[in-house]
Design an enzyme around this catalytic site. Structure first.
Site: not given
Ligand code: NAP
Length: 496
Positions: A253, A287, A215, A153, A179
């Site tokens: 995560e 998170c 992804g 993320p 990334p």
């Molecule tokens: P996200 O939208 O899920 O994106 C994360 C990654 O997944 C990005 O590289 C994104 O690519 C990719 N992705 C998006 N759609 C996908 C698909 N259909 N198939 C495979 N990969 C895909 O999340 P975010 O907005 O970047 O991050 C915020 C979230 O992360 C929050 O909910 C936060 O709580 C969570 N988080 C959790 C932790 C933990 O350790 N539990 C730590 C940090 C953050 P693109 O950017 O190109 O869309």
């Protein structure tokens, strides 16, 4: 191997820096002021496939090395990240707006994680099982799973990528890193650093481009064996659905909704300092950010007064200035989301103690800045008590006793970080046992993490753990080898 040049960023596939196969690029926009920073290759499914093939080819080379040999790459990469902290921090600050001082702090933790995985090289243990039969050596050894898809993320891009890349390398897996499209250069820099550290071609590949394309290919392609994703709950669920019949190891995560509970004997001054950092670090986009503060009646007035006072001194401004503590949110979508949650809470009766507005003065124009915001009188019906905030806002509830606090804390779909403040160890342990969260910090905020601890969540916060030997569980499989030194008797033997 030459360093990348910002006028023409490239992706890393099979040890070579390449453009997208169709030459397309996408724009990397700065969260500071909405200006164009760079253009970046818009990877395709074909690019992702080529990266998986390169990683598959490199599998044997890495798997044949001893863990200590692989550790050398990680020690070198850690040294390089440390030496290049200023450069790397500036990139992440420009890309997603994290205040530069905090970006450097994250890089310090990234270095620690990388070294911690290197140290694990001496602890990739097998077992010798006792046997029912004489003359049998029964060995259980650990083997790499193969190719790891590391999908990262934007909010802690280096730290959360190193958790995946270093875990993959030390366990003898190769990796394709994707990334976030909000922080693509952080991934390209990792490709540079780990290649400079001597990793063989194909052991680390970096493909930039849209999640639903690059992804998705990494997730669905039978060539990847571990899918390690940090991000939104919805993306995590999609990954589970898409891989259901593919027998991959999935580590997720996902989101959190951390409760910060100050009991009647909690140390208010310490708790305020801790909550200030854990609510507003990274502009609340974490998170494990403190999302809900639950206070015992006995400490509520004092805590609220001191917390509001402390939060009102936070310095809002251009995140490239070292004194800035609150920078912009990553993008408009995130700012609008926080605004909607605050509006909904106010409509349903919450009291605004601080903030609640956009910031437009003394900040660069074109970015999405929002005031540190504190609401009291929150109730369970408010979205702010159920949905992840991921911004500089927090909801406070005054509770009648410990049971009410635990009920409210658990009454969410998430279960990642939590925090309890009390001087009574018996109560602390009892509450820790009852909390449905993957991490419980007693007299510390959920923000406390050590590289070798099992970071991760339960319920909809994900599955699997990141950190030290807990990552090794996910990134390695078992192989059971038996050696027989005395011929055995079989039921078909004459006279058996
Ligand atoms: P996200 O939208 O899920 O994106 C994360 C990654 O997944 C990005 O590289 C994104 O690519 C990719 N992705 C998006 N759609 C996908 C698909 N259909 N198939 C495979 N990969 C895909 O999340 P975010 O907005 O970047 O991050 C915020 C979230 O992360 C929050 O909910 C936060 O709580 C969570 N988080 C959790 C932790 C933990 O350790 N539990 C730590 C940090 C953050 P693109 O950017 O190109 O869309």
């Amino acid at each position: 191997m030459s360093f990348q040049h910002s006028d023409r960023w490239k992706m890393l596939i099979g040890g070579k820096w390449v453009e997208a196969e169709n030459g397309e690029v996408f724009e990397d926009i700065s969260s500071i002021d909405g200006t164009l920073l760079w253009t970046v290759p818009k990877g395709t499914r074909g690019d992702a496939k080529r990266a998986i093939e390169a990683a598959t080819e490199a599998k044997k080379v890495l798997a044949d090395m001893t863990p200590m040999e692989r550790a050398r790459f990680l020690y070198k990469a850690a040294d390089e990240i440390e030496a290049r902290t200023d450069e790397l921090a500036e990139i992440v600050t420009k890309e997603m707006g994290k205040p530069i001082t905090q970006a450097k702090h994250d890089l310090g933790r990234t270095v620690a994680i990388c070294r911690s995985f290197a140290e694990e090289s001496r602890r990739i243990l097998g077992e010798v099982l006792p046997s029912e039969n004489k003359g049998v050596w029964s060995l259980v050894i650990r083997i790499p799973r193969g190719v790891v898809a590391a999908i990262a993320p934007w909010n802690y891009p280096y730290l959360l990528s190193v958790n995946k890349v270093a875990a993959a390398i030390i366990t003898g897996n190769t990796v394709v890193l994707k990334p976030s499209s909000d922080t693509p250069i952080t991934g390209i820099k990792f490709g540079e650093i780990f290649t400079e550290a001597g990793l063989p071609a194909g052991a680390i590949n970096v493909v930039t481009g849209p999640g639903p394309v690059v992804g998705d290919e990494l997730v669905r392609n039978p060539g990847t064996n571990v899918i390690s994703h940090t991000g939104e709950c919805a993306t995590g669920k999609e990954i589970v659905e898409k891989t259901g019949r593919l027998f991959k190891k999935i580590c997720l995560e996902l989101g959190g909704k951390a409760p910060f509970m100050v009991l009647k004997d909690g140390d208010v001054d310490q708790a305020v300092r801790s909550a200030l950092w854990a609510t507003f670090a990274g502009v609340g986009q974490a998170c494990i950010a403190v999302d809900r503060i639950l206070l015992a009646e006995e400490v509520a007035d004092e805590f609220i007064q001191k917390f509001v006072e402390a939060a009102s001194t936070l310095v809002i401004g251009n995140p490239l200035q070292p004194e800035t503590q609150i920078g912009p949110l990553v993008n408009k979508r995130q700012r609008d989301h926080v605004e909607r949650l605050v509006e909904d809470a106010l409509d349903k009766g919450a009291q605004l103690k601080l903030g609640g507005n956009r910031v437009t003065e003394n900040v660069p124009q074109g970015g999405f800045y929002y005031q540190p915001t504190i609401l009291t009188d929150a109730t369970q019906e408010m979205k702010i008590m159920q949905d992840e905030i991921f911004g500089p806002a927090v909801a406070i509830v005054v509770c009648k006793g410990v049971d009410e606090m635990v009920d409210i804390a658990n009454n969410v779909k998430y279960g990642l970080g939590s925090s309890v403040w009390t001087k009574d160890l018996n109560v602390a342990l009892d509450v820790a046992k009852r909390l449905e969260f993957g991490g419980v910090r007693i007299n510390e905020s959920p923000f406390y993490d050590e590289p070798h601890g099992p970071h991760g969540g339960i319920k909809e916060s994900g599955m699997g753990r990141e950190g030290g030997r807990y990552s090794i569980e996910d990134y390695m499989d078992y192989k059971w080898i038996t050696i027989h030194t005395i011929p055995r008797k079989y039921p078909f033997d004459p006279g058996h």
